[in-house]
Write a protein that holds these residues in place. Sequence first.
Motif, short mmCIF file in Angstrom:
data_model
loop_
_atom_site.label_atom_id
_atom_site.label_comp_id
_atom_site.label_asym_id
_atom_site.label_seq_id
_atom_site.Cartn_x
_atom_site.Cartn_y
_atom_site.Cartn_z
N ASN A 40 0.81 -1.22 0.00
CA ASN A 40 0.00 0.00 0.00
C ASN A 40 0.85 1.27 0.00
N TYR A 41 0.26 2.34 -0.51
CA TYR A 41 0.86 3.66 -0.42
C TYR A 41 0.66 4.18 1.00
N LYS A 42 1.70 4.84 1.52
CA LYS A 42 1.61 5.50 2.82
C LYS A 42 2.50 6.74 2.76
N SER A 43 1.92 7.90 2.97
CA SER A 43 2.69 9.14 2.96
C SER A 43 3.81 9.05 3.99
N GLY A 44 5.03 9.29 3.56
CA GLY A 44 6.19 9.21 4.45
C GLY A 44 6.68 7.80 4.68
N GLY A 45 6.02 6.80 4.07
CA GLY A 45 6.36 5.40 4.30
C GLY A 45 7.64 4.96 3.65
N THR A 46 8.39 4.14 4.40
CA THR A 46 9.68 3.65 3.91
C THR A 46 9.85 2.15 4.12
N THR A 47 8.77 1.45 4.50
CA THR A 47 8.85 0.02 4.78
C THR A 47 7.72 -0.70 4.06
N THR A 48 7.74 -2.02 4.13
CA THR A 48 6.70 -2.81 3.49
C THR A 48 5.35 -2.67 4.20
N GLY A 112 10.37 -0.52 -21.17
CA GLY A 112 9.56 0.70 -21.13
C GLY A 112 8.69 0.84 -19.90
N LYS A 113 9.00 0.10 -18.84
CA LYS A 113 8.17 0.12 -17.64
C LYS A 113 8.97 0.49 -16.40
N PHE A 114 8.25 0.99 -15.39
CA PHE A 114 8.89 1.33 -14.13
C PHE A 114 8.00 0.91 -12.98
N SER A 115 8.65 0.60 -11.85
CA SER A 115 7.92 0.27 -10.63
C SER A 115 7.92 1.52 -9.76
N HIS A 116 6.81 1.73 -9.06
CA HIS A 116 6.71 2.90 -8.21
C HIS A 116 5.57 2.73 -7.24
N SER A 117 5.54 3.59 -6.23
CA SER A 117 4.44 3.58 -5.27
C SER A 117 3.46 4.67 -5.67
#
Length: 155
Positions: A40-48, A112-117
């Motif tokens: 999941n996305y979490k603002s400020g998140g740096t872990t799984t 042509g693809k990228f991974s991101h949150s």
Amino acid sequence: MNKKLTATALSMALALTIGTGSVFADSSLEKVVDSTIGVNYKSGGTTTNGFDCSGYTRYVFLKLGITLPHQSASQYHMGQEVSRAELRAGDLVFFNTSGKGVSHVGVYVGNGKFSHSSSSKGVIITSLGQSYWAERYVGAKRIMSTAKYEAATYN
């Protein structure tokens, strides 16, 4: 159960996108990216437990032995500029999603693809060619030395 099913489907899509014949397949970079799909996305998140975009790229690179700051604009000031035609797996790709300069970052995974949150979908694989991202693309940076790249993509 639904989240797990979605994560599994995304992982399978990643595996099919990358393909077993790719240099990237079965590499440490691929394993780190694959293990985060669906987080999941979490603002400020740096872990799984949840990532924001720069927290995600920071996490991926920490797993590869490289420390990045936790801000997309700060990450943009690192490494060597790379043209879109010269992108290789592990390069950072940057976007202006706010209208105020670099505000989003992801990891190029090839083809042509990228991974991101994504703030709406969590960690996903997206095409750089999608109009939203293509219109907001700022550039790319190579953070990994050739030796680090080979270690991260050939094992």
